[in-house]
Design a protein around this motif. Structure first.
Motif, short mmCIF file in Angstrom:
data_model
loop_
_atom_site.label_atom_id
_atom_site.label_comp_id
_atom_site.label_asym_id
_atom_site.label_seq_id
_atom_site.Cartn_x
_atom_site.Cartn_y
_atom_site.Cartn_z
N GLY A 64 89.76 -30.90 53.97
CA GLY A 64 91.06 -30.78 53.32
C GLY A 64 90.97 -29.81 52.17
O GLY A 64 89.88 -29.56 51.63
N GLY A 65 92.10 -29.27 51.80
CA GLY A 65 92.16 -28.39 50.64
C GLY A 65 93.43 -28.65 49.87
O GLY A 65 94.41 -29.16 50.42
N LEU A 66 93.42 -28.33 48.60
CA LEU A 66 94.62 -28.45 47.77
C LEU A 66 95.25 -27.08 47.61
O LEU A 66 94.55 -26.08 47.42
CB LEU A 66 94.26 -29.00 46.40
N GLU A 67 96.57 -27.06 47.71
CA GLU A 67 97.31 -25.81 47.56
C GLU A 67 98.40 -26.03 46.52
O GLU A 67 99.08 -27.05 46.54
CB GLU A 67 97.88 -25.37 48.90
N ASP A 68 98.53 -25.08 45.61
CA ASP A 68 99.50 -25.17 44.53
C ASP A 68 100.55 -24.08 44.74
O ASP A 68 100.23 -22.90 44.67
CB ASP A 68 98.80 -25.00 43.19
N THR A 69 101.79 -24.49 45.00
CA THR A 69 102.87 -23.52 45.23
C THR A 69 103.50 -23.04 43.94
O THR A 69 104.36 -22.17 43.96
CB THR A 69 103.97 -24.15 46.10
N GLY A 70 103.09 -23.61 42.81
CA GLY A 70 103.74 -23.33 41.55
C GLY A 70 104.77 -24.38 41.21
O GLY A 70 105.04 -24.64 40.05
N GLU A 71 105.36 -24.97 42.25
CA GLU A 71 106.31 -26.06 42.06
C GLU A 71 105.71 -27.40 42.43
O GLU A 71 106.04 -28.42 41.86
CB GLU A 71 107.57 -25.82 42.90
N ASN A 72 104.84 -27.38 43.44
CA ASN A 72 104.22 -28.60 43.94
C ASN A 72 102.75 -28.34 44.26
O ASN A 72 102.38 -27.21 44.59
CB ASN A 72 104.89 -29.09 45.23
N ILE A 73 101.98 -29.40 44.20
CA ILE A 73 100.62 -29.37 44.72
C ILE A 73 100.65 -30.21 45.99
O ILE A 73 101.23 -31.29 46.00
CB ILE A 73 99.63 -29.99 43.71
N TYR A 74 100.11 -29.68 47.05
CA TYR A 74 100.05 -30.47 48.27
C TYR A 74 98.70 -30.31 48.92
O TYR A 74 97.99 -29.33 48.71
CB TYR A 74 101.19 -30.14 49.24
N GLY A 75 98.33 -31.31 49.69
CA GLY A 75 97.09 -31.27 50.44
C GLY A 75 97.31 -30.53 51.75
O GLY A 75 98.40 -30.54 52.31
N HIS A 76 96.26 -29.89 52.21
CA HIS A 76 96.29 -29.23 53.51
C HIS A 76 95.14 -29.81 54.33
O HIS A 76 93.99 -29.64 53.97
CB HIS A 76 96.13 -27.72 53.35
N LEU A 77 95.50 -30.53 55.37
CA LEU A 77 94.49 -31.07 56.27
C LEU A 77 94.11 -29.92 57.20
O LEU A 77 94.84 -29.59 58.12
CB LEU A 77 95.07 -32.27 57.03
N CYS A 78 92.97 -29.30 56.91
CA CYS A 78 92.57 -28.06 57.60
C CYS A 78 91.90 -28.32 58.94
O CYS A 78 92.08 -27.53 59.88
CB CYS A 78 91.61 -27.27 56.72
N ASN A 79 91.08 -29.37 59.02
CA ASN A 79 90.31 -29.60 60.25
C ASN A 79 89.89 -31.07 60.26
O ASN A 79 89.53 -31.63 59.23
CB ASN A 79 89.09 -28.68 60.28
N LEU A 80 89.91 -31.64 61.45
CA LEU A 80 89.53 -33.04 61.66
C LEU A 80 88.86 -33.14 63.02
O LEU A 80 89.39 -32.63 64.01
CB LEU A 80 90.78 -33.93 61.63
N GLY A 81 87.70 -33.76 63.06
CA GLY A 81 87.02 -33.93 64.33
C GLY A 81 86.17 -35.19 64.35
O GLY A 81 85.61 -35.58 63.33
N VAL A 82 86.12 -35.82 65.52
CA VAL A 82 85.28 -36.99 65.73
C VAL A 82 84.51 -36.76 67.02
O VAL A 82 85.09 -36.31 68.03
CB VAL A 82 86.12 -38.29 65.82
N SER A 83 83.23 -37.06 67.00
CA SER A 83 82.39 -36.92 68.19
C SER A 83 83.03 -37.68 69.35
O SER A 83 83.47 -38.82 69.17
CB SER A 83 81.00 -37.47 67.90
#
Length: 161
Positions: free
Chosen positions: A69-88
């Motif tokens: 995951g990563g955090l992104e700041d638009t200047g108005e809001n901070i939101y999380g970005h679920l970039c990648n998810l994997g399970v064997s």
């Protein structure tokens, strides 16, 4: 198929922050899971940029899942970005992906995010159903998002405090 009462047979995974030592296992899961997997260098770079929102699930001393995951700041809001998810594949349908998503969402909230965004392939209906169960909603599409030209659906989940 694993039934809910069968889950008691499996130990709960430990969810912890990823480390550089986990990258080989993460890459192996990624290659088993996706048609255009991220390269090792991308996972290492993500760990450098997002050390607080990058987690692994460990069972019996082995990494069996991950979330980036990563955090992104638009200047108005901070939101999380679920970039990648994997399970064997051997560990799927045991609730591990849900535990990973819950953990990264918790971290996003601690870091003052107001919600989470993710992209999912139009063809990946299994993932879309999973995210809907996790209260994500489709917000728009992106044409030709993936390397093979496939479109993506952007899904969001807003936090309510």
């Amino acid at each position: 198929m694993i039934r809910p009462h069968d889950l008691a047979l499996f130990p709960l995974p430990q969810i912890r922050r990823a480390t550089p030592a986990d990258i080989a296992a993460i890459v192996a899961i990624e290659k088993e899971s996706f048609i255009d997997p991220w390269e090792q260098a991308v996972f290492l770079e993500a760990l450098t940029y997002y050390p607080t929102t990058y987690f692994v699930a460990e069972c019996d001393g082995a990494v069996v899942g991950f979330v980036v995951g990563g955090l992104e700041d638009t200047g108005e809001n901070i939101y999380g970005h679920l970039c990648n998810l994997g399970v064997s594949p051997r560990y799927r349908r045991r609730g591990i992906a849900k535990l990973l998503v819950n953990r990264v969402e918790h971290q996003f909230a601690l870091e003052l995010a107001t919600g989470v965004q993710l992209e999912v392939r139009v063809s990946n209906t299994t993932a879309q159903r999973f995210y809907r169960r996790m209260r994500y909603r489709e917000v728009f599409g992106i044409e030709h998002y993936y390397a093979n030209g496939e479109d993506a659906i952007v899904m969001m989940k807003w936090f309510r405090f």
